[in-house]
Design a protein around this motif. Structure first.
Motif, short mmCIF file in Angstrom:
data_model
loop_
_atom_site.label_atom_id
_atom_site.label_comp_id
_atom_site.label_asym_id
_atom_site.label_seq_id
_atom_site.Cartn_x
_atom_site.Cartn_y
_atom_site.Cartn_z
N GLU A 153 -71.00 -116.55 67.65
CA GLU A 153 -70.03 -115.67 67.00
C GLU A 153 -68.62 -116.01 67.44
OE1 GLU A 153 -71.47 -111.78 68.19
OE2 GLU A 153 -70.21 -111.82 69.97
N ASN A 154 -67.65 -115.48 66.72
CA ASN A 154 -66.26 -115.71 67.11
C ASN A 154 -65.74 -114.51 67.89
OD1 ASN A 154 -66.20 -113.95 64.97
ND2 ASN A 154 -64.79 -115.14 63.72
N THR A 155 -64.56 -114.66 68.45
CA THR A 155 -63.93 -113.57 69.19
C THR A 155 -62.52 -113.38 68.63
OG1 THR A 155 -63.03 -115.13 70.79
CG2 THR A 155 -65.14 -114.11 71.35
N LEU A 156 -61.87 -112.33 69.06
CA LEU A 156 -60.48 -112.14 68.67
C LEU A 156 -59.60 -112.41 69.89
CD1 LEU A 156 -58.81 -111.17 66.13
CD2 LEU A 156 -58.49 -109.04 67.41
N PHE B 181 -65.19 -104.36 72.56
CA PHE B 181 -65.15 -104.42 71.10
C PHE B 181 -63.81 -103.87 70.63
CE2 PHE B 181 -69.94 -103.90 71.32
CZ PHE B 181 -70.20 -105.20 70.91
N SER C 166 -63.43 -104.54 60.60
CA SER C 166 -64.41 -105.39 61.26
C SER C 166 -64.41 -105.08 62.73
CB SER C 166 -64.06 -106.85 61.07
OG SER C 166 -64.10 -107.20 59.73
N ILE D 257 -65.18 -106.74 66.48
CA ILE D 257 -65.30 -108.06 67.09
C ILE D 257 -65.00 -107.94 68.58
CG2 ILE D 257 -62.89 -108.61 66.50
CD1 ILE D 257 -63.75 -111.53 66.11
N THR D 258 -65.50 -108.91 69.34
CA THR D 258 -65.27 -108.91 70.78
C THR D 258 -63.89 -109.48 71.11
OG1 THR D 258 -67.61 -109.40 70.99
CG2 THR D 258 -66.30 -109.64 72.98
N THR E 140 -58.63 -115.93 65.41
CA THR E 140 -60.09 -116.01 65.39
C THR E 140 -60.53 -117.32 64.74
OG1 THR E 140 -62.09 -114.73 64.97
CG2 THR E 140 -60.55 -114.91 63.14
N GLY F 183 -68.82 -113.81 60.23
CA GLY F 183 -68.89 -112.55 59.50
C GLY F 183 -69.64 -112.71 58.19
N GLY G 75 -70.08 -111.88 64.27
CA GLY G 75 -68.63 -112.13 64.31
C GLY G 75 -67.92 -111.55 63.10
N MET G 76 -66.70 -112.01 62.92
CA MET G 76 -65.79 -111.40 61.94
C MET G 76 -65.28 -112.45 60.97
SD MET G 76 -62.11 -109.73 62.92
CE MET G 76 -61.15 -111.23 62.84
#
Ligand code: SF4
Ligand code: SF4
Ligand code: SF4
Ligand code: SF4
Lengths: 704, 150
Positions: free
Chosen positions: A596-599, A616, A626, A628-629, A643, A648, A661-662
């Motif tokens: 997954e992606n992160t912010l 989160f 959305s 996201i971590t 990101t 997502g 993810g987002m």
């Protein structure tokens, strides 16, 4: 039985040459072609076999039985599916004419057959994804050099200085190019990296500028200003091969290093130091004009300014500079035949208005997002059928919801792809294409210092009921009575037909997997470049005649980008070396590496929101939220959040990627038509999002 | 005596994790076991540029490997050239080796229910080839070094 097959990677659109070892119809080893890549491949390249064995890709043709996007599919035979699509196409042609059908594919060497099919139908409406990618760069290059963005090869390995504005060259990577950069650095070359955040590329840089988002153009203008002021440009080259230099000198008068330093949030002294280095390293300085530069509303001008810096460095057709991409003709040879040459050129105007309403855009693939306008308004005429080949518009353009609303005016939506795309999930028919290891492809010419012909050979037989693109198109064409435009029954016949004028035969590829038109790099005489620039004047047009005629300035006065309102951030996105946008997210091995992606949030900004590493966060834009971590870093500009694009995804059959993810593009609400009016690229970094700590963070456990 | 070691030229390494996937693909490993890793420390500013360097780690092929001593079936072995490897048919998947290894290097392969670890791609070495991670490293940053050379 063991065999070794020359082929071409298909995990991303770089299409690296590869060699595949096969035993009992299974891939046992693959590596980068030793003659070009000395074995090197990226992570995605090695994950190819895990795409082949993945059962979470379509296994046979599918026809939608429920509502669009509901995911109720009926598995059908190829006969049935191709009849079904051909019938629907016929009905559309009868009712609305052939121009009511559009098709889109990935750009690059294999677009020929899709374009030929569109034209054979009688429709001018061929398109691709480029308005969300390189259109600004392409048009900027055309307006200056008269050559598109692929008109030059960057001789990075021999350069002394490579300047990158947001071109994250070591992460959005092309293995051959990456090795050139590393070779240049090993030889003591300098790397200057400009971005709103630190990246895998920036950590190798000699100079790093973390700029305020949207100010690239300001820094480029200041570099022009300071180089002219110091008389550090190649005066002889500029005099001989350019027009409009005086206008430029006048235009940049107020854009000093001190001004840019303030605008970009960097130090004037560092800009001066860079200018000194550039002048010392000239002409072996390469300003990368950008790859995917559909970002800010002045990206076209930023790219134009960067390419203009190349001209000021006098780096054209020199070792360590920008070298004209040579074709077969430059070596006294002939290129392969293309199918597009066979089909009649359609006479109808394009539905996206390109070449007609929009004179400033090159016809070629036009601008995909503008077709949504035609669907929604039936102007200039309705679009009723759409075929997307290995192209997922919902993943690449903003606001998929708005796209769906436009698509609902279509009677037929077809996705031809190796995997489920978000677009395919909304389609009426999915025609599953064999993966790159299971299919042959057309022969293509790759221009370069040493132009070559490349081919992809099928390494293994398809593991599911899938077909190669050429067979699918031929099947449709035959059902529509258009078989004369596709004069082949097998790929071997197609190759032979393509190769006929070149004098090469498929056997010539057996030694190295490709054939070259020259053994040494072909260089033009630098004193005789007249006529090589395909602008109206035949020179590098710093002030473009075409732009002037179409009513656009060649140099747009700089406008400072908006600051995000309080509590909001500018959403920027990019790539990881482990994924090729959306289409590898569900790959078992790549998903394992990066699920997954992160912010990315600036540490101090996160502190203000009470957000800690790993919390989160909610990311909100319009009616989309959305979760996201958060990843905290000091090395991103406080106005931006970042990101990795492609996540997502919402396809239930892709269990690994489902809701992981987002998605950045789903947050780009209302941005589908936010286009650069001169470059045609979408402004994908012009969305502000609200970020706050999410209520999804666990506060207490209520479990027995 | 150990003959080989893997050396990473960290100046060339771009942290792309290609090697990790090249390794898995070569051994046709499913999701789960990972035989080598790329890591880095957090970024620090060096003359104005936030920097870090990448490190590569697989198995140390110890002189006196605990994993070999503890293995109840003698499946974990050390070759004359120093390579520590799993003799697959003998492995019962008890993973005692992973427990004994100070770094928990041996991995469990859920498909075979056996241990798997870096063996310097000895089948490739024996065939006169380089390890998968070395051959396919995106930037040619990884090298297999024969100790005598140093
Ligand atoms: S860059 Fe990687 S994924 Fe793309 S073609 Fe090359 S090896 Fe394949
Ligand atoms: S493949 Fe090479 S460059 Fe990439 S992370 Fe591994 S060692 Fe580094
Ligand atoms: S697995 Fe652990 S104990 Fe065994 S050789 Fe490797 S590093 Fe040493
Ligand atoms: S030497 Fe072979 S087994 Fe060891 S990490 Fe490299 S690829 Fe994997």
């Amino acid at each position: 039985m063991k065999k070794s097959v020359w082929s071409m990677c298909g995990m991303c659109t770089v299409r690296c040459p590869i060699r595949v070892e096969v035993e009992d119809n299974a891939v046992t080893w693959l590596e980068g072609n030793q003659h070009i890549l000395k074995g090197a491949l990226c992570a995605k390249g090695s994950a190819g076999p895990s795409l082949v064995s993945d059962r979470e890709r379509p296994q046979q043709p599918l026809i939608r039985r429920g509502g669009r996007g509901a995911g109720r599919w009926e598995a059908v035979s190829w006969e049935f599916a191709l009849d079904y699509v051909a019938d629907k196409l016929k009905t559309i042609i009868d009712r609305h004419g052939p121009e009511a059908i559009m098709a889109s594919s990935r750009g690059g060497p294999f677009q020929d057959i899709v374009k030929a099919f569109t034209h054979a139908l009688g429709s001018p409406n061929y398109s691709n994804h480029d308005s969300a990618c390189g259109r600004n760069v392409h048009h900027a290059s055309l307006s200056l050099f008269g050559l598109g963005r692929k008109g030059f090869i960057y001789d990075i390995k021999n350069a002394k200085h490579l300047v990158l504005f947001g071109r994250n060259i070591l992460a959005s990577l092309r293995p051959a190019e990456v090795n050139q950069v590393m070779d240049m650095l090993d030889k003591g070359g300098r790397l200057t990296y400009v971005d709103v955040r630190q990246t895998l590329t920036g950590i190798k840089a000699t100079n790093f500028f973390q700029v305020r988002p949207g100010t690239d153009y300001a820094l480029a203008l200041a570099l022009i200003h300071e180089i002219i002021k110091a008389e550090g440009y190649d005066a002889e080259f500029v005099e001989r091969y350019t027009t409009g230099f005086d206008e430029l000198a006048y235009f940049v008068e107020n854009y000093s290093a001190e001004w840019a330093a303030k605008e970009c949030g960097i130090k004037a002294k560092d800009i001066h130091e860079l200018v000194g280095q550039l002048i010392a390293d000239r002409p072996k300085v390469i300003f990368h004009p950008g790859w995917m530069l559909s970002r800010y509303n002045d990206s076209f001008y930023a790219s134009r300014a960067l390419n203009c810096l190349n001209a000021l460095m006098g780096n054209i057709e020199v070792e360590g500079g920008l070298v004209f991409a040579k074709g077969a003709g430059d070596c006294g040879g002939k290129g392969p035949r293309s199918l597009t040459e066979l089909s009649p050129k359609p006479t109808a105007k394009r539905a996206d208005g390109v070449g007609d309403v929009y004179k400033q855009f090159e016809k070629g693939p036009g601008l995909f997002h503008l077709f949504y306008k035609a669907m929604a308004t039936a102007q200039p005429y309705p679009i009723k059928g759409i075929i997307c080949v290995r192209h997922d518009p919902f993943s690449c353009f903003p606001d998929p919801q708005a796209q769906k609303e436009a698509l609902d005016n279509c009677d037929l939506i077809v996705s031809i792809d190796t995997h489920y795309s978000e677009f395919g999930w909304y389609a009426d028919v999915i025609l599953p294409e064999s993966t790159y290891l299971e299919r042959d492809s057309m022969i293509a010419l790759q221009k370069g210092m040493k132009p070559r012909l490349i081919m992809r050979n099928k390494a293994i037989e398809p593991q599911a009921d899938t077909l190669c693109l050429c067979t699918i198109i031929k099947g449709l064409a035959t059902r529509l009575g258009l078989e004369q435009y596709f004069p082949f029954n097998t790929l071997q016949e197609l190759w032979a037909w393509q190769l006929e004028p070149t004098g090469f035969s498929p056997a010539d590829f057996e030694k190295k997997g490709f054939v070259e038109y020259a053994d040494k790099p072909v260089m033009y005489d630098r004193d005789k470049l007249d006529g090589k620039f395909k602008t109206p004047s035949g020179k590098i047009e710093i002030v473009s005649q075409n732009l002037t005629e179409w009513g656009f300035p060649s140099w747009k006065p700089y406008v400072s980008p908006d600051k995000p309102p309080k509590g909001q951030y500018r959403l920027v996105f990019g790539r990881s070396p482990l994924h090729a946008h959306s289409h590898t997210i569900n790959n078992p091995l790549l998903n394992e590496m990066m699920p997954e992606n992160t912010l990315w949030i600036n540490t101090r900004e996160a502190g203000k929101m009470g957000v800690a590493e790993g919390d989160f966060v909610d990311v909100i834009s319009g009616d989309v939220t959305s979760v996201i971590t958060a990843k905290l870093t000091d090395f991103i500009h406080p106005e931006a959040v970042y990101t990795v694009h492609g996540f997502g995804r919402q396809i239930p059959l892709q269990t690994r990627a489902y809701h992981a993810g987002m998605s950045d593009q789903k947050l780009m609400k209302g941005q589908l038509q936010n286009m650069d009016p001169v470059g045609g690229g979408l402004n994908l970094c012009e969305t502000f999002v609200t970020v706050r700590k999410s209520s999804k963070n666990h506060q207490r456990k209520v479990e027995l | 005596m150990n003959t080989y070691t893997l050396y990473l030229n960290s100046k060339r390494c771009i942290g792309c994790h290609g090697c990790v996937v090249h390794c898995k693909a070569n051994k046709r490993l499913p999701v789960g076991p990972i035989l080598c890793e790329i890591s880095h420390e957090s970024l620090k500013s060096v003359r104005g540029v936030p920097k870090t360097e990448f490190k590569f780690r697989s198995c140390y092929h110890c002189e006196d490997p605990f994993c070999v001593t503890i293995c109840p079936t003698g499946a974990m072995k050390k070759r004359a050239d120093g390579i520590v490897y799993v003799d697959v048919p003998k492995c019962i998947g008890c993973m005692a080796c992973a427990g004994a290894c100070p770094w928990g290097i041996p991995q469990h392969n859920p498909e075979t229910n056996k241990a798997v670890k870096c063996d310097y791609c000895m089948d490739r070495l024996d065939a006169g080839l380089q390890p998968a991670c070395v051959t396919k490293c995106t930037t040619h940053a990884l090298k297999l070094v024969t100790m005598k050379e140093i």
